[in-house]
Design an enzyme around this catalytic site. Structure first.
Site, short mmCIF file in Angstrom:
data_model
loop_
_atom_site.label_atom_id
_atom_site.label_comp_id
_atom_site.label_asym_id
_atom_site.label_seq_id
_atom_site.Cartn_x
_atom_site.Cartn_y
_atom_site.Cartn_z
N SER A 122 -5.05 2.53 -0.40
CA SER A 122 -6.03 2.38 0.67
C SER A 122 -7.03 3.37 0.24
O SER A 122 -7.04 4.41 -0.60
CB SER A 122 -5.58 2.56 2.03
N GLU A 135 0.95 -1.19 0.04
CA GLU A 135 0.01 -0.15 0.07
C GLU A 135 0.77 1.37 0.06
O GLU A 135 1.72 1.45 0.74
CB GLU A 135 -0.71 0.14 1.22
#
Length: 274
Positions: free
Chosen positions: A185, A159
């Protein structure tokens, strides 16, 4: 879920909730307004959920939502009705072009600048990119490129929340683009594009980008493009060599060898999806 599935959902389902980071309310407000059950019932009433699907309670989705009203309460504005959505289409956009032949995923709602063209600032990892942002090496108009963070390259599509958060902290959220073969995210904001496929580790075009190359991100035309001639890209591709994998043994080494492209869901057994 494949990249094409994302696009189908975006066109069929509007943005119904006014939530941060681009909206006004937070998760507790959403919960008090009816939360996930309310939104699920709204989707079910429009034929957008499988009501006969079994849930963990032992009930079907339709049985579980039987007592939930089909429309949200009138005394709140966190959850909108279908005829008064935040945005008429979903928040995910699928961008394609010579930089993402298989597609890439962008969050489009709430962004102030829907097209940007600027020079590439190329980084081979998330950590390298973050250092450059914190050292104030990134300026308005730049297109940050973070590569070798895809399913094979990471491995595992880490991420990219740290670089995007640093860009926001530097006051560049509306003036800098960021593209990566990694992922984001739900907390990201701005002109950020992830899941670029094919990824750098397999020789995708993102691996061929050089510092200063002009790159265009255009959310209105679903375009992700490097403004370099086909001949130049062909020469770079002929000279490109794959990097040594970060892991060659163990679970991560096995995963990197087996995993498919993100446009096919980054699964490790494509036969299950043929």
């Amino acid at each position: 879920m494949t990249i094409d599935d994302f696009e189908t959902i975006r066109r069929r389902v509007p943005v119904l909730c006014d939530l941060k980071p681009s909206g006004h309310y937070v998760a507790t407000d959403f919960h008090q307004a009816g939360g996930v059950p309310q939104v699920m019932k709204m989707l079910l009433s429009k034929g957008l959920l499988h009501g006969d699907a079994l849930t963990i309670t032992g009930q079907t989705v339709e049985e579980l939502l039987a007592d939930i009203p089909e429309t949200p309460r009138a005394d709140q504005d966190v959850i909108r009705t279908f005829d008064n959505p935040m945005y008429p289409q979903g928040h995910l956009g699928i961008l394609k072009g010579n930089l993402a032949a298989e597609g890439a995923v962008a969050k489009l709602t709430g962004i102030k600048k829907r097209q940007i063209t600027g020079p590439a600032r190329v980084f081979e990892s998330e950590e390298e990119c973050l250092r450059a942002i914190l050292d104030k090496q990134i300026v308005a108009g730049d297109i940050v490129v973070v590569r070798y963070e895809g399913p094979k390259g990471g491995p595992g599509m880490r991420e990219m929340l740290a670089p995007t958060s640093a860009i926001i902290g530097a006051g560049l959220g509306d003036s800098v683009g960021l593209i990566t073969d990694g992922r984001f995210s739900g907390g990201t904001y701005g002109m950020v594009v992830g899941h670029v496929a094919p990824e750098a580790a397999v020789g995708g075009a993102i691996a061929l980008v050089q510092e200063g190359d002009p790159i265009t991100i255009d959310a209105d035309h679903n375009l992700l493009q490097i403004n370099v001639s086909d001949e130049e890209l062909a020469q770079r591709r002929a000279a490109w060599q794959p990097r040594k994998p970060n892991y060659t043994r163990g679970v991560l080494g096995k995963y990197a060898k087996l995993v498919s492209t993100s446009s096919r869901g980054a699964v490790t057994d494509l036969d299950l999806f043929e």
